[in-house]
Structures are given as structure tokens and as C-alpha cells.
Design an enzyme around this catalytic site. Structure first.
Site, PDB file in Angstrom:
ATOM      1  N   ARG A  72       0.866  -1.101  -0.029  1.00  0.00           N
ATOM      2  CA  ARG A  72      -0.030   0.006  -0.001  1.00  0.00           C
ATOM      3  C   ARG A  72       0.882   1.260  -0.008  1.00  0.00           C
ATOM      4  O   ARG A  72       0.423   2.218  -0.733  1.00  0.00           O
ATOM      5  CB  ARG A  72      -0.961  -0.097   1.253  1.00  0.00           C
ATOM      6  CG  ARG A  72      -1.986   1.054   1.235  1.00  0.00           C
ATOM      7  CD  ARG A  72      -3.034   0.927   2.236  1.00  0.00           C
ATOM      8  NE  ARG A  72      -2.636   1.011   3.523  1.00  0.00           N
ATOM      9  CZ  ARG A  72      -3.124   1.042   4.740  1.00  0.00           C
ATOM     10  NH1 ARG A  72      -4.622   0.748   4.290  1.00  0.00           N
ATOM     11  NH2 ARG A  72      -2.635   1.087   5.667  1.00  0.00           N
ATOM     12  N   LYS A 114      -2.647   7.168   1.421  1.00  0.00           N
ATOM     13  CA  LYS A 114      -2.250   7.319   2.867  1.00  0.00           C
ATOM     14  C   LYS A 114      -1.189   8.604   2.693  1.00  0.00           C
ATOM     15  O   LYS A 114      -0.126   8.277   2.861  1.00  0.00           O
ATOM     16  CB  LYS A 114      -1.792   6.007   3.326  1.00  0.00           C
ATOM     17  CG  LYS A 114      -2.528   6.159   4.564  1.00  0.00           C
ATOM     18  CD  LYS A 114      -2.419   4.548   5.302  1.00  0.00           C
ATOM     19  CE  LYS A 114      -2.319   4.461   6.775  1.00  0.00           C
ATOM     20  NZ  LYS A 114      -3.420   5.479   7.587  1.00  0.00           N
ATOM     21  N   GLU A 150     -15.922   6.822   6.267  1.00  0.00           N
ATOM     22  CA  GLU A 150     -15.316   6.136   7.056  1.00  0.00           C
ATOM     23  C   GLU A 150     -15.036   6.974   8.366  1.00  0.00           C
ATOM     24  O   GLU A 150     -15.801   7.991   8.417  1.00  0.00           O
ATOM     25  CB  GLU A 150     -14.034   5.547   6.607  1.00  0.00           C
ATOM     26  CG  GLU A 150     -13.063   6.874   6.153  1.00  0.00           C
ATOM     27  CD  GLU A 150     -11.722   6.461   5.672  1.00  0.00           C
ATOM     28  OE1 GLU A 150     -11.271   5.328   5.771  1.00  0.00           O
ATOM     29  OE2 GLU A 150     -11.176   7.446   4.952  1.00  0.00           O
TER      30      GLU A 150
HETATM   31  N1  PXG Z   1      -9.184   4.911   7.003  1.00  0.00           N
HETATM   32  C1  PXG Z   1      -8.298   5.909   7.245  1.00  0.00           C
HETATM   33  C2  PXG Z   1      -8.410   7.295   7.003  1.00  0.00           C
HETATM   34  C3  PXG Z   1      -7.031   5.612   7.974  1.00  0.00           C
HETATM   35  O1  PXG Z   1      -6.163   6.464   8.246  1.00  0.00           O
HETATM   36  C4  PXG Z   1      -7.856   3.072   8.215  1.00  0.00           C
HETATM   37  C5  PXG Z   1      -9.027   3.527   7.600  1.00  0.00           C
HETATM   38  C6  PXG Z   1      -7.751   2.057   8.555  1.00  0.00           C
HETATM   39  O2  PXG Z   1      -6.860   1.055   7.692  1.00  0.00           O
HETATM   40  P1  PXG Z   1      -5.650   0.075   8.322  1.00  0.00           P
HETATM   41  O3  PXG Z   1      -4.918  -0.130   7.086  1.00  0.00           O
HETATM   42  O4  PXG Z   1      -5.050   0.564   9.566  1.00  0.00           O
HETATM   43  O5  PXG Z   1      -6.725  -0.795   8.778  1.00  0.00           O
HETATM   44  C7  PXG Z   1      -6.677   4.311   8.536  1.00  0.00           C
HETATM   45  C8  PXG Z   1      -5.699   3.882   9.439  1.00  0.00           C
HETATM   46  C9  PXG Z   1      -5.115   6.911  14.283  1.00  0.00           C
HETATM   47  C10 PXG Z   1      -4.647   6.493  13.127  1.00  0.00           C
HETATM   48  O6  PXG Z   1      -4.614   7.386  15.115  1.00  0.00           O
HETATM   49  C11 PXG Z   1      -4.832   5.768  12.144  1.00  0.00           C
HETATM   50  C12 PXG Z   1      -4.424   5.742  10.754  1.00  0.00           C
HETATM   51  C13 PXG Z   1      -3.262   6.255  10.584  1.00  0.00           C
HETATM   52  C14 PXG Z   1      -2.566   7.096  11.791  1.00  0.00           C
HETATM   53  C15 PXG Z   1      -3.315   7.103  12.647  1.00  0.00           C
HETATM   54  O7  PXG Z   1      -6.038   6.403  14.754  1.00  0.00           O
HETATM   55  N2  PXG Z   1      -4.778   5.044   9.787  1.00  0.00           N
END
Ligand code: PXG
Length: 288
Positions: free
Chosen positions: A50, A149, A182
Site C-alpha cells: 500500500r 495514505k 469511514e
Molecule cells: N481509514 C483511514 C483514513 C485511516 O487513516 C484506516 C482507515 C484503517 O486502515 P488500516 O490499514 O490501518 O486497517 C486508517 C488507518 C489513528 C491513525 O490515530 C489511523 C491511521 C493512521 C494514523 C493514525 O487512529 N490509519
């Protein structure tokens, strides 16, 4: 704590980037958050894939290969003597001139921070989380693909601030059609009449790695699953709801916009997804 920065491990205090780095000046860069569980870097290949795709989408050449990044991640865990933790990989455009163009920027910066994280208190996994829809919409995919991301998280940060200001830990974000996209750092799932649903990626959701693990678990459990556009109404009237993310893992959501989800306690299928998820985390990845 030792931080990996541009090929070297340095003390936390010495881990610094240039004020001319476009990662700082413009949020020009990409990142990943990855978990280490019992010496297993959970879904490392998927996270690196990713990261590569995010970098490609913003025309940023990664200065390290997949193998080199894998080694650097493993080494970051080892030098910090971590067996469990949270890894943050950050790729910046690199130092350049004051001006938007990335021409002349470089070399791209590579940072790996190996630390700990606890997003929500342990009790919340038993009692469930309450969320609220905020006014800030998920960024339009024609403006910036939500699958990237990127280091520019202001959209989600504003949503998080709005939720916190009114006493909620997490915000539900809609897209510009008013459909559920989301939460600020988590994907959203609902269960209705034994079927599992989550919004499609084009609704403005990130292709979450935890989201994909949950979809795999649904297949294993024989729970029918489909991606479907969801509205707030669908969440209010769901039997069960949960959020997924690397930091949050799988967490029950028991209230949306002051409406109880189901009977207001974590549902049985949600609990089953949580326990199956926990079984996978220390086996489905790369051992350090
Ligand atoms: N949506 C967004 C916008 C994200 O940033 C997820 C979904 C979940 O994806 P994963 O691959 O982790 O299952 C994310 C995850 C936090 C935090 O503090 C979360 C993310 C990045 C940085 C901080 O909750 N990303």
C-alpha cells in the site's frame, strides 16, 4: 528509543528533518501505521504494498526497495527490543525550495518510528464506542484519492477535533453524496440480519488492511459479506456495528448519533470477529 532516519538509527532527540522538507511544508509524502504483535509484524507485505501504491499515486519514487524496507522495519523492532508495538513508516518528498513544485526536492526521506500505541482504553473493547457524524466531509476522490495514505491528514484531523469538542472519541465522516465513508482513522462495518456490510472504496474509504482481514474472517465464518453504499440511517438501524483499523483493531460501536445500535451493547458476531482477529495478529505477518 532509536529512530531510523535516512539509513541510520539515531536517538529520538536527534531524529530531525529539514524545515525545507516538503513533507513538513506541504504534507507532501506518504505513510503507514503497522503493528507488531508477539514478534510478528502483522501484514507487513500488505502495508508495504500500500505504501508503494500511495507513493506511485503521488509520483514519489521510494528510495528503498521492498526488501530494504522490510529489513529496516525488522531492525527497528530489534534495536528497540520490542516484541509488541506500533511502527510508523514515513516517506517525505525531501528538502527543496519554497514553492509547491517537487522539482529539485530530494532525496526523499525515510523515517521509521517503533513505539507503542493504545488508541482506546481496554474497557471500550468490552463496552463499545460511541460515535457522532461530523460536518466535515471526506475529501472528494477527484481532489485526492482517499486510497492514498498521504501525510496530509487535515481533513480527518478536523473531523476528529469536531467529534472531541462535543464529547465523542471518534467521528463518522460522510462523502459529498452524504453516504458513509469511514471514521477518521478507521473503516466502518455494520451487521444486519446476519449479513456484513461495509462501504465500497469509492465511497471515500481507505482500503484498510484490517478491513481486508475482517472480510477474510467473514468468509471463514461463512458470514455473507457485501460492499454497499451505506447511509447514516443504515448505521442507526443496524443490528451491530464495529470499526476497524491498525491502531483501533476491531472495536464495537454501540451508539451512532445518539441512537443505540441494536440493543446498545457489543453484538455476538462483533465479538466473534474480535476474537478471530486476535488469533491472526501474531501469526499472519513477518517474524522479527
Ligand atoms: N481509514 C483511514 C483514513 C485511516 O487513516 C484506516 C482507515 C484503517 O486502515 P488500516 O490499514 O490501518 O486497517 C486508517 C488507518 C489513528 C491513525 O490515530 C489511523 C491511521 C493512521 C494514523 C493514525 O487512529 N490509519
Amino acid at each position: 528509543m532509536k529512530v531510523f532516519i535516512n539509513g541510520k538509527f539515531v536517538d529520538k532527540e536527534d531524529a530531525k528533518v529539514s524545515v525545507f522538507d516538503h513533507g513538513l511544508l506541504y504534507g507532501d509524502g506518504v505513510f503507514e501505521g503497522i503493528r507488531l504483535y508477539s514478534r510478528c509484524v502483522f501484514k507487513l507485505h500488505e502495508h508495504l504494498e500500500r505504501l508503494e501504491q500511495s507513493a506511485k499515486a503521488i509520483l514519489l519514487d521510494l528510495p528503498m526497495t521492498r526488501e530494504q524496507l522490510t529489513e529496516a522495519v525488522i531492525e527497528s523492532c530489534r534495536v528497540n527490543e520490542l516484541t509488541d508495538g506500533y511502527l510508523r513508516l514515513v516517506i517525505t518528498r525531501g528538502p527543496g525550495h519554497l514553492g509547491l513544485t517537487p522539482d529539485g526536492c530530494g532525496p526523499a526521506g525515510v523515517i521509521i518510528i517503533a513505539d507503542n500505541i493504545q488508541l482506546y482504553p481496554k474497557e471500550m473493547y468490552e463496552s463499545g464506542l460511541k460515535i457522532i457524524t461530523v460536518a466535515t466531509r471526506r475529501i472528494n476522490s477527484a481532489a485526492l484519492p482517499p486510497a492514498v495514505k498521504s501525510l496530509n491528514y487535515l481533513n480527518n484531523i478536523l473531523a476528529k477535533i469536531e467529534a472531541k469538542k462535543v464529547g465523542f472519541q471518534e467521528a463518522l465522516m460522510l462523502n459529498d453524496k452524504g453516504e458513509v465513508a469511514e471514521c477518521t482513522g478507521d473503516n466502518v462495518f455494520v451487521i444486519k440480519k446476519g449479513q456484513l456490510y461495509t462501504p465500497p472504496l469509492d465511497a471515500g474509504s481507505l482500503r484498510g488492511i484490517t478491513r481486508e482481514v475482517v472480510i477474510d474472517i467473514a468468509h471463514e465464518l461463512g458470514v455473507p459479506f457485501s460492499e454497499q453504499a451505506l447511509t447514516r440511517y443504515d448505521l442507526w438501524n443496524a443490528d451491530e456495528c464495529f470499526l476497524t483499523g491498525t491502531a483501533a483493531e476491531v472495536i464495537p460501536c454501540v451508539e451512532v448519533d445518539h441512537r443505540e445500535v441494536g440493543s446498545g451493547v457489543p453484538g455476538d458476531l462483533t465479538k466473534s470477529f474480535i476474537s478471530h482477529f486476535r488469533q491472526k495478529v501474531s501469526v499472519d505477518g513477518v517474524l522479527i
